[in-house]
Write a protein that holds these residues in place. Structure first.
Motif, PDB file in Angstrom:
ATOM      1  N   GLY A   8       0.791  -1.634  -0.215  1.00 22.23           N
ATOM      2  CA  GLY A   8       0.069   0.086  -0.071  1.00 22.23           C
ATOM      3  C   GLY A   8       1.079   1.187   0.181  1.00 22.23           C
ATOM      4  O   GLY A   8       0.131   2.671   0.194  1.00 22.23           O
ATOM      5  N   ASP A   9       2.015   1.065   0.296  1.00 20.00           N
ATOM      6  CA  ASP A   9       2.939   2.733   0.057  1.00 20.00           C
ATOM      7  C   ASP A   9       2.987   3.641  -1.456  1.00 20.00           C
ATOM      8  O   ASP A   9       2.559   4.546  -0.903  1.00 20.00           O
ATOM      9  N   GLY A  10       2.511   2.356  -1.855  1.00 21.13           N
ATOM     10  CA  GLY A  10       2.238   3.844  -3.375  1.00 21.13           C
ATOM     11  C   GLY A  10       0.936   4.401  -3.354  1.00 21.13           C
ATOM     12  O   GLY A  10       1.068   5.541  -3.744  1.00 21.13           O
ATOM     13  N   LEU A  11      -0.338   3.942  -3.204  1.00 15.48           N
ATOM     14  CA  LEU A  11      -0.967   4.414  -2.928  1.00 15.48           C
ATOM     15  C   LEU A  11      -1.182   5.818  -1.616  1.00 15.48           C
ATOM     16  O   LEU A  11      -1.625   6.844  -1.464  1.00 15.48           O
ATOM     17  N   VAL A  12      -0.150   5.576  -0.374  1.00 12.54           N
ATOM     18  CA  VAL A  12      -0.179   6.260   0.279  1.00 12.54           C
ATOM     19  C   VAL A  12       0.521   7.478   0.008  1.00 12.54           C
ATOM     20  O   VAL A  12       0.456   8.862   0.193  1.00 12.54           O
ATOM     21  N   ARG A  13       1.568   7.195  -1.324  1.00 13.15           N
ATOM     22  CA  ARG A  13       2.511   8.482  -0.987  1.00 13.15           C
ATOM     23  C   ARG A  13       1.381   9.277  -2.413  1.00 13.15           C
ATOM     24  O   ARG A  13       1.878  10.295  -2.511  1.00 13.15           O
ATOM     25  N   ALA A  14       0.864   8.268  -3.108  1.00 13.70           N
ATOM     26  CA  ALA A  14      -0.521   9.120  -4.072  1.00 13.70           C
ATOM     27  C   ALA A  14      -1.138   9.613  -3.554  1.00 13.70           C
ATOM     28  O   ALA A  14      -1.069  11.447  -3.621  1.00 13.70           O
ATOM     29  N   GLY A  15      -2.149   8.941  -2.448  1.00  9.15           N
ATOM     30  CA  GLY A  15      -2.371  10.102  -2.192  1.00  9.15           C
ATOM     31  C   GLY A  15      -1.854  11.522  -0.926  1.00  9.15           C
ATOM     32  O   GLY A  15      -2.778  12.430  -0.571  1.00  9.15           O
ATOM     33  N   ALA A  36      -6.923   4.299   1.423  1.00  9.00           N
ATOM     34  CA  ALA A  36      -7.565   2.948   0.805  1.00  9.00           C
ATOM     35  C   ALA A  36      -5.422   1.987   0.580  1.00  9.00           C
ATOM     36  O   ALA A  36      -5.366   1.272   1.208  1.00  9.00           O
ATOM     37  N   GLY A  37      -4.599   2.740   0.484  1.00 11.10           N
ATOM     38  CA  GLY A  37      -2.883   1.906   0.729  1.00 11.10           C
ATOM     39  C   GLY A  37      -3.028   1.702   2.339  1.00 11.10           C
ATOM     40  O   GLY A  37      -2.127   0.646   2.820  1.00 11.10           O
ATOM     41  N   VAL A  38      -3.501   2.466   3.548  1.00 13.73           N
ATOM     42  CA  VAL A  38      -3.214   1.940   4.548  1.00 13.73           C
ATOM     43  C   VAL A  38      -3.827   0.993   4.685  1.00 13.73           C
ATOM     44  O   VAL A  38      -3.496  -0.349   5.498  1.00 13.73           O
ATOM     45  N   LEU A  39      -5.310   0.536   4.238  1.00 13.99           N
ATOM     46  CA  LEU A  39      -6.213  -0.493   4.518  1.00 13.99           C
ATOM     47  C   LEU A  39      -5.243  -1.611   3.545  1.00 13.99           C
ATOM     48  O   LEU A  39      -5.382  -3.040   3.883  1.00 13.99           O
TER      49      LEU A  39
END
Length: 82
Positions: A13-20, A65-68
């Protein structure tokens, strides 16, 4: 050259957290820009600028969503280690 340990490797989920986070910051800057004319007494921005402010919420949802996703991957990994 940096060596990565297994714990420092990119989680799912790291990429989603960065993008978010990036999308959230863009929305936050847009919010500051649209609120500034209210305090400065200038003409307000067009409605499209206010729509860009909604990116704050979108960025928050993407990061969540990235964290989840990261939590789910860690739970799967913990179950398979048993």
């Amino acid at each position: 050259m940096r060596s990565e340990t297994p714990s420092a490797a990119a989680a799912p989920g790291d990429g989603l957290v960065r993008a978010g986070g990036i999308v959230f910051v863009v929305g936050a800057v847009a919010t500051l820009m649209t609120v500034a004319p209210l305090f400065l007494g200038t003409d307000p921005f067009p409605p499209v600028a206010y729509a860009v402010c909604m990116l704050m919420g979108v960025g928050f949802v993407i990061a969540a969503a990235g964290v989840l996703r990261s939590i789910a991957a860690q739970r799967r990994q913990a179950r398979s280690a048993r």
